[in-house]
Design a protein around this motif. Structure first.
Motif, PDB file in Angstrom:
ATOM      1  N   THR A  49     -31.478  -6.818  21.264  1.00  0.00           N
ATOM      2  CA  THR A  49     -30.712  -7.028  20.039  1.00  0.00           C
ATOM      3  C   THR A  49     -30.444  -5.664  19.427  1.00  0.00           C
ATOM      4  O   THR A  49     -31.371  -4.922  19.094  1.00  0.00           O
ATOM      5  N   THR A  50     -29.160  -5.346  19.343  1.00  0.00           N
ATOM      6  CA  THR A  50     -28.706  -4.081  18.781  1.00  0.00           C
ATOM      7  C   THR A  50     -28.008  -4.355  17.464  1.00  0.00           C
ATOM      8  O   THR A  50     -27.760  -5.514  17.110  1.00  0.00           O
ATOM      9  N   THR A  51     -27.651  -3.288  16.763  1.00  0.00           N
ATOM     10  CA  THR A  51     -26.846  -3.421  15.554  1.00  0.00           C
ATOM     11  C   THR A  51     -25.417  -3.068  15.915  1.00  0.00           C
ATOM     12  O   THR A  51     -25.167  -1.978  16.470  1.00  0.00           O
ATOM     13  N   GLY A  52     -24.492  -3.997  15.653  1.00  0.00           N
ATOM     14  CA  GLY A  52     -23.085  -3.757  15.972  1.00  0.00           C
ATOM     15  C   GLY A  52     -22.586  -2.488  15.306  1.00  0.00           C
ATOM     16  O   GLY A  52     -22.760  -2.325  14.100  1.00  0.00           O
ATOM     17  N   LYS A  57     -23.772  -6.085  12.263  1.00  0.00           N
ATOM     18  CA  LYS A  57     -24.508  -7.332  12.477  1.00  0.00           C
ATOM     19  C   LYS A  57     -25.338  -7.258  13.756  1.00  0.00           C
ATOM     20  O   LYS A  57     -24.986  -6.528  14.684  1.00  0.00           O
ATOM     21  N   PRO A  58     -26.409  -8.056  13.832  1.00  0.00           N
ATOM     22  CA  PRO A  58     -27.206  -8.077  15.066  1.00  0.00           C
ATOM     23  C   PRO A  58     -26.402  -8.667  16.225  1.00  0.00           C
ATOM     24  O   PRO A  58     -25.686  -9.657  16.059  1.00  0.00           O
ATOM     25  N   ARG A  59     -26.530  -8.035  17.385  1.00  0.00           N
ATOM     26  CA  ARG A  59     -25.851  -8.485  18.596  1.00  0.00           C
ATOM     27  C   ARG A  59     -26.883  -8.579  19.711  1.00  0.00           C
ATOM     28  O   ARG A  59     -27.550  -7.593  20.020  1.00  0.00           O
ATOM     29  N   SER A  60     -27.017  -9.758  20.315  1.00  0.00           N
ATOM     30  CA  SER A  60     -28.028  -9.976  21.355  1.00  0.00           C
ATOM     31  C   SER A  60     -27.375 -10.164  22.718  1.00  0.00           C
ATOM     32  O   SER A  60     -26.373 -10.870  22.834  1.00  0.00           O
ATOM     33  N   ASN A  61     -27.977  -9.525  23.726  1.00  0.00           N
ATOM     34  CA  ASN A  61     -27.461  -9.604  25.089  1.00  0.00           C
ATOM     35  C   ASN A  61     -28.601  -9.699  26.084  1.00  0.00           C
ATOM     36  O   ASN A  61     -29.546  -8.908  26.021  1.00  0.00           O
ATOM     37  N   ASN A  90     -23.394   0.246  21.160  1.00  0.00           N
ATOM     38  CA  ASN A  90     -24.191   0.039  19.949  1.00  0.00           C
ATOM     39  C   ASN A  90     -25.447   0.909  19.966  1.00  0.00           C
ATOM     40  O   ASN A  90     -25.826   1.493  18.944  1.00  0.00           O
ATOM     41  N   LEU A  91     -26.116   0.997  21.133  1.00  0.00           N
ATOM     42  CA  LEU A  91     -27.325   1.830  21.227  1.00  0.00           C
ATOM     43  C   LEU A  91     -27.003   3.309  21.063  1.00  0.00           C
ATOM     44  O   LEU A  91     -27.818   4.062  20.519  1.00  0.00           O
ATOM     45  N   LEU A  92     -25.838   3.737  21.520  1.00  0.00           N
ATOM     46  CA  LEU A  92     -25.445   5.131  21.329  1.00  0.00           C
ATOM     47  C   LEU A  92     -25.236   5.424  19.847  1.00  0.00           C
ATOM     48  O   LEU A  92     -25.571   6.510  19.368  1.00  0.00           O
ATOM     49  N   PRO A  95     -29.836   3.922  17.986  1.00  0.00           N
ATOM     50  CA  PRO A  95     -30.789   3.643  19.062  1.00  0.00           C
ATOM     51  C   PRO A  95     -31.922   2.681  18.695  1.00  0.00           C
ATOM     52  O   PRO A  95     -32.693   2.292  19.564  1.00  0.00           O
ATOM     53  N   ALA A  96     -32.012   2.271  17.449  1.00  0.00           N
ATOM     54  CA  ALA A  96     -33.041   1.294  17.060  1.00  0.00           C
ATOM     55  C   ALA A  96     -32.604  -0.089  17.518  1.00  0.00           C
ATOM     56  O   ALA A  96     -31.466  -0.498  17.296  1.00  0.00           O
ATOM     57  N   ALA A  97     -33.499  -0.809  18.195  1.00  0.00           N
ATOM     58  CA  ALA A  97     -33.173  -2.141  18.711  1.00  0.00           C
ATOM     59  C   ALA A  97     -34.451  -2.962  18.800  1.00  0.00           C
ATOM     60  O   ALA A  97     -35.531  -2.504  18.419  1.00  0.00           O
ATOM     61  N   GLU A  98     -34.287  -4.171  19.313  1.00  0.00           N
ATOM     62  CA  GLU A  98     -35.421  -5.059  19.539  1.00  0.00           C
ATOM     63  C   GLU A  98     -35.230  -5.710  20.901  1.00  0.00           C
ATOM     64  O   GLU A  98     -34.109  -6.023  21.284  1.00  0.00           O
ATOM     65  N   VAL A  99     -36.326  -5.874  21.638  1.00  0.00           N
ATOM     66  CA  VAL A  99     -36.258  -6.610  22.891  1.00  0.00           C
ATOM     67  C   VAL A  99     -37.127  -7.849  22.776  1.00  0.00           C
ATOM     68  O   VAL A  99     -38.131  -7.857  22.070  1.00  0.00           O
ATOM     69  N   ASP A 100     -36.707  -8.878  23.462  1.00  0.00           N
ATOM     70  CA  ASP A 100     -37.439 -10.133  23.518  1.00  0.00           C
ATOM     71  C   ASP A 100     -37.666 -10.441  24.988  1.00  0.00           C
ATOM     72  O   ASP A 100     -36.716 -10.592  25.752  1.00  0.00           O
TER      73      ASP A 100
END
Length: 163
Positions: A49-52, A57-61, A90-92, A95-100
């Motif tokens: 989940t990144t930030t668009g 907004k949160p974007r999950s892939n 989005n990560l570029l 770089p803050a994100a979340e993994v599930d």
């Protein structure tokens, strides 16, 4: 057996097209199972989940990953398309994100791999998913970024005051 079959057909162009169509369904299954089932459980997968970068907004892939110590390695192959996937862009930008992974959420910070580190991580990735070599060919020489998603602490260290 299904995992090895999936790895063999991953080289075919029709697989990339079909897989792109299945990603929305995969996201739904991931949400309904609270991240416990992604990519039908056939290959090691996580949901990032990144930030668009435009929407905020949160974007999950859902993505295939390989472990590297306590970090997770992912690649912005976009099934060999000519453009970078949105989550990589989005990560570029942030770089803050979340993994599930299987229902366990972890905050991470993305690092773009370069040089010898990139070469080492590339070998880990193609060992898990040989079709990445085919995706590089399809991308027509476009640089495919490799990210190392490094876990970050959830709170302040050892009794330090909060932010």
């Amino acid at each position: 057996m299904l995992g090895s079959l999936t790895r063999r057909v991953g080289h075919h162009r029709w697989f990339g097209a079909a897989a792109r169509l299945l990603v929305p369904a995969d996201r739904l299954v991931g949400r309904l199972t609270r991240g416990r089932v992604v990519a039908l459980g056939l290959i090691p997968s996580l949901v990032v989940t990144t930030t668009g970068r435009r929407s905020g907004k949160p974007r999950s892939n859902p993505l295939l990953y390989v472990p590297d110590g306590d970090a997770y390695v992912v690649i912005g192959s976009n099934w060999g398309q000519q453009h970078q996937p949105g989550w990589a862009m989005n990560l570029l930008a942030d770089p803050a994100a979340e993994v599930d992974i299987k229902g366990r959420r972890t905050r991470v910070r993305a690092e773009v791999a370069t040089g010898a580190e990139r070469d080492r991580l590339w070998q880990l990735l193609v060992t898990e998913w040989p079709a990445y070599r085919t995706y590089v060919e399809r991308a027509g020489g476009r640089e495919i970024r490799i990210f190392r998603l490094v876990p970050v602490p959830d709170g302040p260290p050892d009794g330090a005051p909060g932010r």
